[in-house]
Design a protein around this motif. Structure first.
Motif, PDB file in Angstrom:
ATOM      1  N   PHE A 161      14.706 119.224 -27.376  1.00  0.00           N
ATOM      2  CA  PHE A 161      15.725 118.228 -27.056  1.00  0.00           C
ATOM      3  C   PHE A 161      16.066 117.385 -28.288  1.00  0.00           C
ATOM      4  O   PHE A 161      17.203 116.959 -28.456  1.00  0.00           O
ATOM      5  N   THR A 162      15.055 117.121 -29.139  1.00  0.00           N
ATOM      6  CA  THR A 162      15.343 116.391 -30.369  1.00  0.00           C
ATOM      7  C   THR A 162      16.257 117.212 -31.274  1.00  0.00           C
ATOM      8  O   THR A 162      17.203 116.687 -31.861  1.00  0.00           O
ATOM      9  N   ALA A 163      15.971 118.516 -31.366  1.00  0.00           N
ATOM     10  CA  ALA A 163      16.796 119.392 -32.201  1.00  0.00           C
ATOM     11  C   ALA A 163      18.218 119.466 -31.669  1.00  0.00           C
ATOM     12  O   ALA A 163      19.179 119.504 -32.437  1.00  0.00           O
ATOM     13  N   LEU A 164      18.358 119.454 -30.341  1.00  0.00           N
ATOM     14  CA  LEU A 164      19.695 119.524 -29.748  1.00  0.00           C
ATOM     15  C   LEU A 164      20.443 118.202 -29.861  1.00  0.00           C
ATOM     16  O   LEU A 164      21.642 118.141 -29.622  1.00  0.00           O
ATOM     17  N   GLY A 165      19.725 117.123 -30.185  1.00  0.00           N
ATOM     18  CA  GLY A 165      20.392 115.872 -30.526  1.00  0.00           C
ATOM     19  C   GLY A 165      20.403 114.800 -29.472  1.00  0.00           C
ATOM     20  O   GLY A 165      20.753 113.679 -29.769  1.00  0.00           O
ATOM     21  N   PHE A 166      20.024 115.086 -28.222  1.00  0.00           N
ATOM     22  CA  PHE A 166      20.129 114.015 -27.229  1.00  0.00           C
ATOM     23  C   PHE A 166      18.824 113.303 -26.918  1.00  0.00           C
ATOM     24  O   PHE A 166      18.822 112.335 -26.176  1.00  0.00           O
ATOM     25  N   PHE A 167      17.719 113.737 -27.507  1.00  0.00           N
ATOM     26  CA  PHE A 167      16.455 113.040 -27.229  1.00  0.00           C
ATOM     27  C   PHE A 167      16.430 111.664 -27.879  1.00  0.00           C
ATOM     28  O   PHE A 167      15.798 110.746 -27.346  1.00  0.00           O
ATOM     29  N   ASP A 168      17.129 111.510 -29.030  1.00  0.00           N
ATOM     30  CA  ASP A 168      17.191 110.202 -29.690  1.00  0.00           C
ATOM     31  C   ASP A 168      17.793 109.145 -28.766  1.00  0.00           C
ATOM     32  O   ASP A 168      17.320 108.014 -28.715  1.00  0.00           O
ATOM     33  N   HIS A 217       8.441 114.112 -30.979  1.00  0.00           N
ATOM     34  CA  HIS A 217       9.745 113.601 -31.403  1.00  0.00           C
ATOM     35  C   HIS A 217       9.688 113.088 -32.836  1.00  0.00           C
ATOM     36  O   HIS A 217      10.598 113.338 -33.635  1.00  0.00           O
ATOM     37  N   SER A 218       8.600 112.381 -33.195  1.00  0.00           N
ATOM     38  CA  SER A 218       8.538 111.822 -34.546  1.00  0.00           C
ATOM     39  C   SER A 218       8.405 112.932 -35.584  1.00  0.00           C
ATOM     40  O   SER A 218       8.994 112.838 -36.662  1.00  0.00           O
ATOM     41  N   ILE A 219       7.650 113.991 -35.270  1.00  0.00           N
ATOM     42  CA  ILE A 219       7.528 115.112 -36.207  1.00  0.00           C
ATOM     43  C   ILE A 219       8.870 115.799 -36.381  1.00  0.00           C
ATOM     44  O   ILE A 219       9.343 116.057 -37.496  1.00  0.00           O
ATOM     45  N   MET A 220       9.530 116.072 -35.243  1.00  0.00           N
ATOM     46  CA  MET A 220      10.790 116.827 -35.281  1.00  0.00           C
ATOM     47  C   MET A 220      11.885 116.017 -35.966  1.00  0.00           C
ATOM     48  O   MET A 220      12.657 116.564 -36.771  1.00  0.00           O
ATOM     49  N   SER A 221      11.993 114.715 -35.680  1.00  0.00           N
ATOM     50  CA  SER A 221      13.103 113.952 -36.254  1.00  0.00           C
ATOM     51  C   SER A 221      12.888 113.729 -37.750  1.00  0.00           C
ATOM     52  O   SER A 221      13.866 113.735 -38.515  1.00  0.00           O
ATOM     53  N   ALA A 222      11.610 113.561 -38.181  1.00  0.00           N
ATOM     54  CA  ALA A 222      11.366 113.460 -39.621  1.00  0.00           C
ATOM     55  C   ALA A 222      11.739 114.765 -40.307  1.00  0.00           C
ATOM     56  O   ALA A 222      12.354 114.761 -41.385  1.00  0.00           O
ATOM     57  N   GLY A 223      11.412 115.890 -39.665  1.00  0.00           N
ATOM     58  CA  GLY A 223      11.770 117.195 -40.232  1.00  0.00           C
ATOM     59  C   GLY A 223      13.266 117.362 -40.349  1.00  0.00           C
ATOM     60  O   GLY A 223      13.781 117.808 -41.384  1.00  0.00           O
ATOM     61  N   LEU A 224      13.998 116.985 -39.298  1.00  0.00           N
ATOM     62  CA  LEU A 224      15.462 117.122 -39.317  1.00  0.00           C
ATOM     63  C   LEU A 224      16.077 116.242 -40.410  1.00  0.00           C
ATOM     64  O   LEU A 224      17.007 116.649 -41.101  1.00  0.00           O
TER      65      LEU A 224
END
Lengths: 116, 147
Positions: B70-77, B96-103
């Motif tokens: 969901f973070t990758a798809l953009g709506f989890f933020d 979420h914190s791992i994925m958003s830092a990666g993005l």
């Protein structure tokens, strides 16, 4: 009953976190770190195990259970191997969470690009 | 423009956030995460015929995967902005914190961007967790004799 216990327990932990976040200058990073340390501290005196027995699977969801799982794996290994087991068994129970988070993130990062 | 007028205008446009509403939202969302976790655990336990303890691991992996996706798809933020601690404190916040830092650092490349910055936010949890667990673990093992 397990559903209600889990609802109340996870909700309560999140509520405490939110109250700290809104009323102090601490950020989300501070709060999650503090909660992990609290989880480890509670498991030192076996309190978190009692909570898990009482609440059920819901107690494994908040980040406090990360501290609990770290120390739990360490103690289990230490009972087999002596003090060195604390170093060897630390990740026994949390490995699934950390590895899956890194693996899924990496695969998804190869596929998706950041929005805006 | 007078300083006072300016402050008034700023105050008018500041998003109004009620602490009570925030607290209630995070309590309800956090509680919902708890209910979902029990449901998933019982589902896996029933489907694969495994004990609850093993099903818990499956449940955590599922929550992590869903949070990453969901973070990758953009709506989890947006969800995290809405629910705040309701999604940050459960294991979804870790993913979420791992994925958003990666993005965020993907544009700097896979090695120096993603590889070195993935744990930028989640690293504090792991470092403090290990340090405290080693310390408390040693205390528990040496003083209380394990178990």
């Amino acid at each position: 009953m397990t559903y209600l216990n889990s609802f109340l327990f996870v909700g309560l932990i999140c509520l405490i976190g939110q109250i700290i976040l809104d009323n102090t200058k601490l950020t989300a990073g501070h709060i999650t770190s503090i909660f992990v340390v609290i989880g480890a501290l509670l498991d030192t005196f076996n309190i978190y195990d009692m909570i898990i027995n009482f609440v059920g699977p819901g107690a494994m969801v908040p980040i406090t259970s990360f501290g609990h799982s770290l120390i739990h794996g360490a103690i289990a290994k230490a009972n087999e191997m002596g003090v060195i087991g604390i170093l060897m068994g630390m990740f026994d129970l949390t490995a699934a969470g950390i590895v899956s988070a890194v693996f899924f993130s990496f695969i998804l990062l190869l596929i998706f690009n950041p929005k805006d | 423009m007078e300083k006072k007028d300016y402050k008034e205008i700023v105050n008018r446009h500041k998003p109004t956030e009620s602490r009570v509403a925030n607290a209630i939202t995070s309590f309800l969302v956090g509680g919902l995460m708890g209910v979902i976790s029990v449901f998933l655990t019982e589902l896996y336990s029933y489907l694969f015929e495994i004990p609850t303890k093993d099903a818990t691991t499956f449940m955590i992996v599922t929550l992590i995967f869903v949070a990453c996706l969901f973070t990758a798809l953009g709506f989890f933020d947006k969800w995290v902005n809405f629910a705040k601690c309701g999604l940050i404190i459960p294991i979804t916040g870790f993913a979420h914190s791992i994925m958003s830092a990666g993005l965020e650092f993907k544009k700097e490349g896979l090695i120096y961007g993603v590889g070195s910055n993935m744990f930028k936010l989640a690293g504090s949890v792991i470092v403090l967790g290990i340090a405290s667990a080693a310390f408390f673990g040693a205390i528990r093992f040496l003083i209380f004799g394990g178990v």
